[in-house]
Design a protein around this motif. Structure first.
Motif, PDB file in Angstrom:
ATOM      1  N   ALA A  52       0.846  -1.192   0.000  1.00  0.00           N
ATOM      2  CA  ALA A  52       0.000   0.000   0.000  1.00  0.00           C
ATOM      3  C   ALA A  52       0.882   1.242   0.000  1.00  0.00           C
ATOM      4  O   ALA A  52       1.073   1.907   1.016  1.00  0.00           O
ATOM      5  CB  ALA A  52      -0.906   0.008   1.221  1.00  0.00           C
ATOM      6  N   ALA A  53       1.508   1.527  -1.135  1.00  0.00           N
ATOM      7  CA  ALA A  53       2.489   2.611  -1.228  1.00  0.00           C
ATOM      8  C   ALA A  53       1.978   3.744  -2.104  1.00  0.00           C
ATOM      9  O   ALA A  53       1.111   3.559  -2.959  1.00  0.00           O
ATOM     10  CB  ALA A  53       3.791   2.062  -1.790  1.00  0.00           C
ATOM     11  N   ALA A  54       2.544   4.943  -1.882  1.00  0.00           N
ATOM     12  CA  ALA A  54       2.203   6.093  -2.711  1.00  0.00           C
ATOM     13  C   ALA A  54       2.824   5.917  -4.093  1.00  0.00           C
ATOM     14  O   ALA A  54       3.916   5.377  -4.230  1.00  0.00           O
ATOM     15  CB  ALA A  54       2.726   7.362  -2.050  1.00  0.00           C
ATOM     16  N   VAL A  55       2.104   6.372  -5.113  1.00  0.00           N
ATOM     17  CA  VAL A  55       2.598   6.268  -6.492  1.00  0.00           C
ATOM     18  C   VAL A  55       3.359   7.534  -6.855  1.00  0.00           C
ATOM     19  O   VAL A  55       2.845   8.648  -6.707  1.00  0.00           O
ATOM     20  CB  VAL A  55       1.439   6.047  -7.486  1.00  0.00           C
ATOM     21  N   ILE A  56       4.597   7.363  -7.297  1.00  0.00           N
ATOM     22  CA  ILE A  56       5.428   8.488  -7.726  1.00  0.00           C
ATOM     23  C   ILE A  56       5.516   8.450  -9.252  1.00  0.00           C
ATOM     24  O   ILE A  56       5.950   7.466  -9.833  1.00  0.00           O
ATOM     25  CB  ILE A  56       6.842   8.399  -7.122  1.00  0.00           C
ATOM     26  N   HIS A  57       5.067   9.524  -9.883  1.00  0.00           N
ATOM     27  CA  HIS A  57       5.082   9.600 -11.345  1.00  0.00           C
ATOM     28  C   HIS A  57       6.358  10.299 -11.812  1.00  0.00           C
ATOM     29  O   HIS A  57       6.669  11.413 -11.389  1.00  0.00           O
ATOM     30  CB  HIS A  57       3.847  10.345 -11.851  1.00  0.00           C
ATOM     31  N   ILE A  58       7.095   9.625 -12.680  1.00  0.00           N
ATOM     32  CA  ILE A  58       8.361  10.150 -13.192  1.00  0.00           C
ATOM     33  C   ILE A  58       8.351  10.031 -14.717  1.00  0.00           C
ATOM     34  O   ILE A  58       7.822   9.054 -15.268  1.00  0.00           O
ATOM     35  CB  ILE A  58       9.561   9.370 -12.612  1.00  0.00           C
ATOM     36  N   SER A  59       8.915  11.023 -15.376  1.00  0.00           N
ATOM     37  CA  SER A  59       9.024  10.959 -16.835  1.00  0.00           C
ATOM     38  C   SER A  59      10.456  11.243 -17.257  1.00  0.00           C
ATOM     39  O   SER A  59      11.196  11.967 -16.581  1.00  0.00           O
ATOM     40  CB  SER A  59       8.075  11.960 -17.500  1.00  0.00           C
ATOM     41  N   GLY A  60      10.853  10.646 -18.366  1.00  0.00           N
ATOM     42  CA  GLY A  60      12.187  10.847 -18.916  1.00  0.00           C
ATOM     43  C   GLY A  60      12.127  10.842 -20.427  1.00  0.00           C
ATOM     44  O   GLY A  60      11.083  10.536 -21.018  1.00  0.00           O
ATOM     45  N   TYR A  61      13.261  11.170 -21.042  1.00  0.00           N
ATOM     46  CA  TYR A  61      13.320  11.241 -22.497  1.00  0.00           C
ATOM     47  C   TYR A  61      14.148  10.093 -23.067  1.00  0.00           C
ATOM     48  O   TYR A  61      15.152   9.680 -22.476  1.00  0.00           O
ATOM     49  CB  TYR A  61      13.913  12.576 -22.950  1.00  0.00           C
ATOM     50  N   GLU A  62      13.706   9.619 -24.200  1.00  0.00           N
ATOM     51  CA  GLU A  62      14.392   8.522 -24.878  1.00  0.00           C
ATOM     52  C   GLU A  62      15.859   8.886 -25.111  1.00  0.00           C
ATOM     53  O   GLU A  62      16.182   9.974 -25.579  1.00  0.00           O
ATOM     54  CB  GLU A  62      13.708   8.228 -26.213  1.00  0.00           C
ATOM     55  N   GLY A  63      16.755   7.945 -24.749  1.00  0.00           N
ATOM     56  CA  GLY A  63      18.178   8.164 -24.945  1.00  0.00           C
ATOM     57  C   GLY A  63      18.857   8.927 -23.829  1.00  0.00           C
ATOM     58  O   GLY A  63      20.082   8.979 -23.767  1.00  0.00           O
ATOM     59  N   LYS A  64      18.081   9.526 -22.919  1.00  0.00           N
ATOM     60  CA  LYS A  64      18.646  10.285 -21.803  1.00  0.00           C
ATOM     61  C   LYS A  64      18.657   9.412 -20.545  1.00  0.00           C
ATOM     62  O   LYS A  64      18.440   8.212 -20.610  1.00  0.00           O
ATOM     63  CB  LYS A  64      17.823  11.557 -21.565  1.00  0.00           C
ATOM     64  N   ARG A  65      18.868  10.040 -19.411  1.00  0.00           N
ATOM     65  CA  ARG A  65      18.860   9.316 -18.144  1.00  0.00           C
ATOM     66  C   ARG A  65      17.767   9.863 -17.253  1.00  0.00           C
ATOM     67  O   ARG A  65      17.314  10.988 -17.411  1.00  0.00           O
ATOM     68  CB  ARG A  65      20.212   9.414 -17.451  1.00  0.00           C
ATOM     69  N   VAL A  66      17.335   9.038 -16.301  1.00  0.00           N
ATOM     70  CA  VAL A  66      16.313   9.463 -15.365  1.00  0.00           C
ATOM     71  C   VAL A  66      16.728   8.996 -13.966  1.00  0.00           C
ATOM     72  O   VAL A  66      17.365   7.948 -13.818  1.00  0.00           O
ATOM     73  CB  VAL A  66      14.924   8.901 -15.742  1.00  0.00           C
ATOM     74  N   THR A  67      16.383   9.775 -12.957  1.00  0.00           N
ATOM     75  CA  THR A  67      16.719   9.435 -11.580  1.00  0.00           C
ATOM     76  C   THR A  67      15.452   9.133 -10.794  1.00  0.00           C
ATOM     77  O   THR A  67      14.488   9.911 -10.833  1.00  0.00           O
ATOM     78  CB  THR A  67      17.471  10.595 -10.904  1.00  0.00           C
ATOM     79  N   ILE A  68      15.458   8.016 -10.098  1.00  0.00           N
ATOM     80  CA  ILE A  68      14.325   7.593  -9.279  1.00  0.00           C
ATOM     81  C   ILE A  68      14.729   7.673  -7.818  1.00  0.00           C
ATOM     82  O   ILE A  68      15.690   7.024  -7.389  1.00  0.00           O
ATOM     83  CB  ILE A  68      13.889   6.154  -9.632  1.00  0.00           C
ATOM     84  N   ASP A  69      14.021   8.486  -7.048  1.00  0.00           N
ATOM     85  CA  ASP A  69      14.281   8.617  -5.617  1.00  0.00           C
ATOM     86  C   ASP A  69      13.277   7.773  -4.834  1.00  0.00           C
ATOM     87  O   ASP A  69      12.066   7.930  -5.000  1.00  0.00           O
ATOM     88  CB  ASP A  69      14.177  10.080  -5.173  1.00  0.00           C
ATOM     89  N   CYS A  70      13.799   6.890  -3.992  1.00  0.00           N
ATOM     90  CA  CYS A  70      12.968   5.998  -3.192  1.00  0.00           C
ATOM     91  C   CYS A  70      13.142   6.325  -1.703  1.00  0.00           C
ATOM     92  O   CYS A  70      14.123   5.910  -1.080  1.00  0.00           O
ATOM     93  CB  CYS A  70      13.363   4.541  -3.435  1.00  0.00           C
ATOM     94  N   PRO A  71      12.222   7.068  -1.106  1.00  0.00           N
ATOM     95  CA  PRO A  71      12.324   7.354   0.325  1.00  0.00           C
ATOM     96  C   PRO A  71      11.951   6.116   1.148  1.00  0.00           C
ATOM     97  O   PRO A  71      11.176   5.269   0.702  1.00  0.00           O
ATOM     98  CB  PRO A  71      11.300   8.476   0.528  1.00  0.00           C
ATOM     99  N   TYR A  72      12.531   6.005   2.339  1.00  0.00           N
ATOM    100  CA  TYR A  72      12.189   4.884   3.211  1.00  0.00           C
ATOM    101  C   TYR A  72      12.136   5.368   4.655  1.00  0.00           C
ATOM    102  O   TYR A  72      12.614   6.460   4.989  1.00  0.00           O
ATOM    103  CB  TYR A  72      13.183   3.731   3.049  1.00  0.00           C
ATOM    104  N   ASP A  73      11.525   4.581   5.519  1.00  0.00           N
ATOM    105  CA  ASP A  73      11.295   4.976   6.908  1.00  0.00           C
ATOM    106  C   ASP A  73      12.552   4.842   7.760  1.00  0.00           C
ATOM    107  O   ASP A  73      13.486   4.108   7.426  1.00  0.00           O
ATOM    108  CB  ASP A  73      10.178   4.132   7.521  1.00  0.00           C
ATOM    109  N   ALA A  74      12.537   5.543   8.887  1.00  0.00           N
ATOM    110  CA  ALA A  74      13.637   5.448   9.846  1.00  0.00           C
ATOM    111  C   ALA A  74      13.726   4.018  10.382  1.00  0.00           C
ATOM    112  O   ALA A  74      12.719   3.333  10.551  1.00  0.00           O
ATOM    113  CB  ALA A  74      13.407   6.431  10.987  1.00  0.00           C
ATOM    114  N   GLY A  75      14.939   3.605  10.608  1.00  0.00           N
ATOM    115  CA  GLY A  75      15.162   2.253  11.095  1.00  0.00           C
ATOM    116  C   GLY A  75      15.648   1.303  10.028  1.00  0.00           C
ATOM    117  O   GLY A  75      16.133   0.204  10.319  1.00  0.00           O
ATOM    118  N   PHE A  76      15.519   1.736   8.758  1.00  0.00           N
ATOM    119  CA  PHE A  76      15.943   0.880   7.645  1.00  0.00           C
ATOM    120  C   PHE A  76      17.231   1.381   6.982  1.00  0.00           C
ATOM    121  O   PHE A  76      17.567   0.968   5.875  1.00  0.00           O
ATOM    122  CB  PHE A  76      14.838   0.795   6.584  1.00  0.00           C
TER     123      PHE A  76
END
Length: 331
Positions: A22-46
């Motif tokens: 049951a996680a929040a959906v993060i929408h990310i877009s990138g361009y063909e041939g380029k690079r994209v960065t995905i940030d994944c936050p996590y809770d304290a303790g991990f």
């Protein structure tokens, strides 16, 4: 009804699986041939736990693309900021096959937790709009044309002015002389400027994406002319008086007026200073000034420059070629 311990265990696992996804959906877009960065936050303790990025349902080992214990793997690279608790995955050389659903996972005792669901959209880059050179005439209108990607049809359109696109002033919002008209059919919008002023010259940026993504803006260099004073050729007679007429823009009414002599306008000698034979007279009703020369001399022949702007902006001066002839004797 009493459940067996085995049934209770199965039920507990199902509940855990449902909760951890049951996680929040993060929408990310990138361009063909380029690079994209995905940030994944996590809770304290991990902070010390292993993190990973997986595709689809993440049910098989092959669904896992890269782990935090791997700095790089093929087109994927990772970084784990334990202070901010963000696990980052960079995907390079994007292709349309990369579009789809991803999960950010954290390895732990029991079922793994999935704090974020990623929806990645890959677009064809609309690149690259080059600098457009435009010119206008002071006092006249001009229309600036700004194309944009079709997918930005519903985005806010903007036009701003400044030397740098990351620090420019919005001109469309509340600007009475700047009006915007969208033309969805041609994927462009027009900005009409009424009665250009000299201060309108400069660098403009227009586009449809506040993130200033490459290719999603147009750079416009606008130059202005106070049109259009050409070189004037005139002649006078030795010993006679002569009047030079110098027009100027109406907004230069209160500027200092000048008349100088020399082959080049950036290296000429002021003839109004301490020169008793040259006198200046304003004629504001015609946005011009007159310079009267008494008793012309042969040495007065040559090139003159008169105007009302020390910056020597194009069109804000008049070039005059004066020839001086001898008086013809009548018998």
């Amino acid at each position: 009804m009493l459940w067996s311990s085995e049934n209770q265990r199965i039920c507990l696992c199902i509940v855990l699986c449902c909760v951890t996804r049951a996680a929040a959906v993060i929408h990310i877009s990138g361009y063909e041939g380029k690079r994209v960065t995905i940030d994944c936050p996590y809770d304290a303790g991990f902070e010390s736990h292993e993190k990973y990025l997986c595709r689809s349902k993440c049910q098989q080992d092959t669904d896992t693309l890269i782990k935090s214990t791997e700095a790089a793997k093929g087109r994927y690279s990772t970084a784990d900021n334990t202070q901010k608790r963000i696990f980052t995955v960079t995907i390079s050389h994007l292709s349309f096959k990369d579009a789809g659903k991803y999960w950010c996972g954290v390895t732990k005792f029991g079922p793994d937790t999935y704090p974020s669901e990623i929806s990645l959209k890959v677009e064809k880059e609309w690149c690259c709009v080059k600098t457009n050179m435009m010119s206008g005439i002071v006092g006249s209108p001009v229309t600036l044309s700004c194309p944009y990607p079709p997918q930005h049809r519903d985005n806010r359109k903007f036009l701003c002015k400044g030397d740098h696109r990351d620090n420019c002033t919005d001109l469309v919002t509340g600007g009475s002389r700047f009006t915007l008209q969208d033309d969805v059919s041609s994927s462009s919008f027009l900005v009409m400027v009424t009665k250009l002023e000299e201060s309108d010259a400069g660098t403009y940026w227009c586009g449809s994406d506040s993130k200033w993504s490459a290719g999603n803006y147009t750079k416009i260099e606008l130059s202005l002319e106070w049109c259009c004073v050409k070189t004037e050729k005139m002649s006078g007679t030795v010993g006679h008086s002569f009047v030079l007429s110098c027009p100027y823009p109406p907004q230069h009414r209160n500027n200092e007026k000048f008349l100088c002599k020399g082959e080049h306008r950036d290296n000429c000698t002021d003839v109004l200073l301490n020169h008793s034979r040259f006198t200046l007279q304003e004629d504001e009703s015609f946005s011009s000034f007159l310079v009267k020369i008494t008793k012309l001399e042969e040495g007065d022949a040559g090139t003159y420059w008169c105007g009302s702007d020390s910056k020597w902006s194009a069109g804000n001066y008049t070039k005059m070629e004066l020839s001086v002839g001898k008086a013809v004797a009548i018998f």
